[in-house]
Write a protein that holds these residues in place. Structure first.
Motif, PDB file in Angstrom:
ATOM      1  N   LEU A   1     -14.421  -4.442 -22.456  1.00 10.07           N
ATOM      2  CA  LEU A   1     -15.684  -4.566 -23.166  1.00 10.07           C
ATOM      3  C   LEU A   1     -16.746  -3.783 -22.410  1.00 10.07           C
ATOM      4  O   LEU A   1     -17.053  -4.082 -21.256  1.00 10.07           O
ATOM      5  N   TYR A   2     -17.290  -2.786 -23.065  1.00 13.19           N
ATOM      6  CA  TYR A   2     -18.433  -2.050 -22.535  1.00 13.19           C
ATOM      7  C   TYR A   2     -19.684  -2.806 -22.971  1.00 13.19           C
ATOM      8  O   TYR A   2     -19.927  -2.987 -24.170  1.00 13.19           O
ATOM      9  N   SER A   3     -20.463  -3.240 -21.993  1.00  9.22           N
ATOM     10  CA  SER A   3     -21.483  -4.240 -22.264  1.00  9.22           C
ATOM     11  C   SER A   3     -22.675  -4.041 -21.338  1.00  9.22           C
ATOM     12  O   SER A   3     -22.547  -3.489 -20.244  1.00  9.22           O
ATOM     13  N   PHE A   4     -23.851  -4.474 -21.810  1.00 11.27           N
ATOM     14  CA  PHE A   4     -25.026  -4.587 -20.951  1.00 11.27           C
ATOM     15  C   PHE A   4     -25.466  -6.040 -21.006  1.00 11.27           C
ATOM     16  O   PHE A   4     -25.544  -6.637 -22.084  1.00 11.27           O
ATOM     17  N   PHE A   5     -25.768  -6.616 -19.846  1.00  5.69           N
ATOM     18  CA  PHE A   5     -25.958  -8.060 -19.777  1.00  5.69           C
ATOM     19  C   PHE A   5     -27.036  -8.567 -20.714  1.00  5.69           C
ATOM     20  O   PHE A   5     -26.921  -9.648 -21.284  1.00  5.69           O
TER      21      PHE A   5
ATOM     22  N   ALA B   1     -18.214  10.566 -25.931  1.00  2.00           N
ATOM     23  CA  ALA B   1     -17.055  11.320 -26.405  1.00  2.00           C
ATOM     24  C   ALA B   1     -15.779  10.492 -26.457  1.00  2.00           C
ATOM     25  O   ALA B   1     -14.935  10.698 -27.342  1.00  2.00           O
ATOM     26  N   THR B   2     -15.631   9.552 -25.536  1.00  2.27           N
ATOM     27  CA  THR B   2     -14.344   8.859 -25.428  1.00  2.27           C
ATOM     28  C   THR B   2     -14.377   7.388 -25.826  1.00  2.27           C
ATOM     29  O   THR B   2     -13.320   6.807 -26.093  1.00  2.27           O
ATOM     30  N   VAL B   3     -15.576   6.792 -25.869  1.00  2.00           N
ATOM     31  CA  VAL B   3     -15.647   5.352 -26.128  1.00  2.00           C
ATOM     32  C   VAL B   3     -16.433   5.039 -27.397  1.00  2.00           C
ATOM     33  O   VAL B   3     -15.918   4.416 -28.317  1.00  2.00           O
ATOM     34  N   ASN B   4     -17.686   5.447 -27.445  1.00  2.00           N
ATOM     35  CA  ASN B   4     -18.540   5.026 -28.552  1.00  2.00           C
ATOM     36  C   ASN B   4     -19.408   6.181 -29.044  1.00  2.00           C
ATOM     37  O   ASN B   4     -20.443   6.484 -28.444  1.00  2.00           O
ATOM     38  N   PRO B   5     -19.026   6.814 -30.151  1.00  4.53           N
ATOM     39  CA  PRO B   5     -19.809   7.930 -30.684  1.00  4.53           C
ATOM     40  C   PRO B   5     -21.234   7.555 -31.080  1.00  4.53           C
ATOM     41  O   PRO B   5     -22.101   8.435 -31.166  1.00  4.53           O
ATOM     42  N   SER B   6     -21.489   6.260 -31.300  1.00 14.03           N
ATOM     43  CA  SER B   6     -22.834   5.825 -31.664  1.00 14.03           C
ATOM     44  C   SER B   6     -23.786   5.808 -30.478  1.00 14.03           C
ATOM     45  O   SER B   6     -24.996   5.636 -30.668  1.00 14.03           O
ATOM     46  N   ALA B   7     -23.263   5.963 -29.272  1.00 14.60           N
ATOM     47  CA  ALA B   7     -24.074   5.983 -28.055  1.00 14.60           C
ATOM     48  C   ALA B   7     -24.890   4.703 -27.889  1.00 14.60           C
ATOM     49  O   ALA B   7     -26.091   4.749 -27.587  1.00 14.60           O
TER      50      ALA B   7
ATOM     51  N   PRO C   1     -22.445  -2.803 -27.835  1.00 15.30           N
ATOM     52  CA  PRO C   1     -21.189  -2.848 -27.094  1.00 15.30           C
ATOM     53  C   PRO C   1     -20.147  -1.911 -27.693  1.00 15.30           C
ATOM     54  O   PRO C   1     -20.341  -1.326 -28.753  1.00 15.30           O
ATOM     55  N   ALA C   2     -19.023  -1.827 -26.981  1.00 10.75           N
ATOM     56  CA  ALA C   2     -17.817  -1.195 -27.497  1.00 10.75           C
ATOM     57  C   ALA C   2     -16.635  -1.907 -26.863  1.00 10.75           C
ATOM     58  O   ALA C   2     -16.750  -2.456 -25.769  1.00 10.75           O
ATOM     59  N   ILE C   3     -15.526  -1.919 -27.577  1.00 11.11           N
ATOM     60  CA  ILE C   3     -14.294  -2.472 -27.029  1.00 11.11           C
ATOM     61  C   ILE C   3     -13.212  -1.411 -27.033  1.00 11.11           C
ATOM     62  O   ILE C   3     -13.232  -0.488 -27.845  1.00 11.11           O
ATOM     63  N   VAL C   4     -12.276  -1.561 -26.119  1.00  7.58           N
ATOM     64  CA  VAL C   4     -11.040  -0.794 -26.129  1.00  7.58           C
ATOM     65  C   VAL C   4      -9.908  -1.807 -26.063  1.00  7.58           C
ATOM     66  O   VAL C   4      -9.807  -2.569 -25.096  1.00  7.58           O
ATOM     67  N   ASP C   5      -9.103  -1.841 -27.111  1.00  2.00           N
ATOM     68  CA  ASP C   5      -7.976  -2.774 -27.217  1.00  2.00           C
ATOM     69  C   ASP C   5      -6.712  -1.944 -27.345  1.00  2.00           C
ATOM     70  O   ASP C   5      -6.379  -1.462 -28.431  1.00  2.00           O
ATOM     71  N   GLY C   6      -6.038  -1.732 -26.223  1.00  2.00           N
ATOM     72  CA  GLY C   6      -4.896  -0.820 -26.232  1.00  2.00           C
ATOM     73  C   GLY C   6      -5.363   0.601 -26.471  1.00  2.00           C
ATOM     74  O   GLY C   6      -6.180   1.135 -25.733  1.00  2.00           O
ATOM     75  N   GLN C   7      -4.892   1.196 -27.556  1.00  2.00           N
ATOM     76  CA  GLN C   7      -5.282   2.556 -27.909  1.00  2.00           C
ATOM     77  C   GLN C   7      -6.436   2.591 -28.908  1.00  2.00           C
ATOM     78  O   GLN C   7      -6.847   3.665 -29.336  1.00  2.00           O
TER      79      GLN C   7
END
Length: 213
Positions: free
Chosen positions: A3-7, A45-51, A54-60
């Motif tokens: 989970l890409y997150s800011f507190f 480029a690799t996680v969240n194009p919306s800049a 949050p973003a998640i990575v679940d496997g691929q």
């Protein structure tokens, strides 16, 4: 799961709650939006194009936008459901969730407040007045919906739904910005109940690895 997150991001807070309710283990990867890490070229480029977070990575699979993430979690990890399957119950939960996520949050998030101060050069007092105005407008609608349709200890029944997942972070941010929430009695009763729940408590900003006062 990652989970890409800011507190202090209320949208990240929503996803943390949802993951906690579902018992999904995850690693937090802090993204400091105060210093612009969400606009880092590699992240975009690799996680969240919306800049944004949050973003998640679940496997691929990677995904941004909190409501899309929670809908994905409901499909991939269906218990407990946060978006009801019953047609009317689903519509009611989405109605309240949309009021918060579409009407209140977008006009008061960090990038809007920074634009007001840094580009339009409003004073800190004017920025606070902006925030408090839109909280009052939005929370009045929330309270009317809850007064008409809410039941049980949560927004809609005896178990948390997406509505609660959206409501609690919004109230927490409003409190941080010194908004008067005393008139929203039903919403505040739900908030008082929710923050005692382990999933909500562990998702709170102060419990995050990147927390700073």
């Amino acid at each position: 799961m990652q989970l890409y997150s800011f507190f202090n991001s209320s949208t990240s807070y929503r996803v943390r709650i949802a993951l906690g309710l579902k018992g999904v283990a995850f690693d937090t990867l802090p993204v400091n939006i105060r210093v612009g890490e969400h606009r880092d070229e590699t992240y975009v480029a690799t996680v969240n194009p919306s800049a944004v977070v949050p973003a998640i990575v679940d496997g691929q699979f990677s995904l941004g936008q909190s409501l899309a993430i929670i809908d994905y979690l409901d499909a991939a990890y269906p218990e407990p459901r946060l978006i009801p399957q019953d047609t009317e119950a689903r519509a009611r939960v989405l109605e309240l969730s949309s009021l918060i996520s579409c009407d209140i949050h977008p006009v008061n998030n960090l990038r809007i407040l920074k634009y007001l101060q840094e580009v339009l050069k409003v004073s800190p007092e004017q920025k606070d007045a902006w925030y408090q105005h839109w909280i009052a407008q939005g929370m009045a609608g929330v309270e009317r919906l809850l007064s008409r349709h809410s039941h049980g200890q949560w927004c809609f029944g005896d178990a948390p739904t997406l509505a609660d997942v959206c409501l609690i972070p919004q109230i927490a941010n409003a409190q941080r910005m010194r908004c008067d929430l005393s008139r929203y009695t039903r919403a505040m009763a739900i908030y008082a109940h929710a923050i005692e729940h382990p999933a909500f408590a562990q998702a709170a900003p102060a419990m995050q690895p990147d927390y700073s006062a």
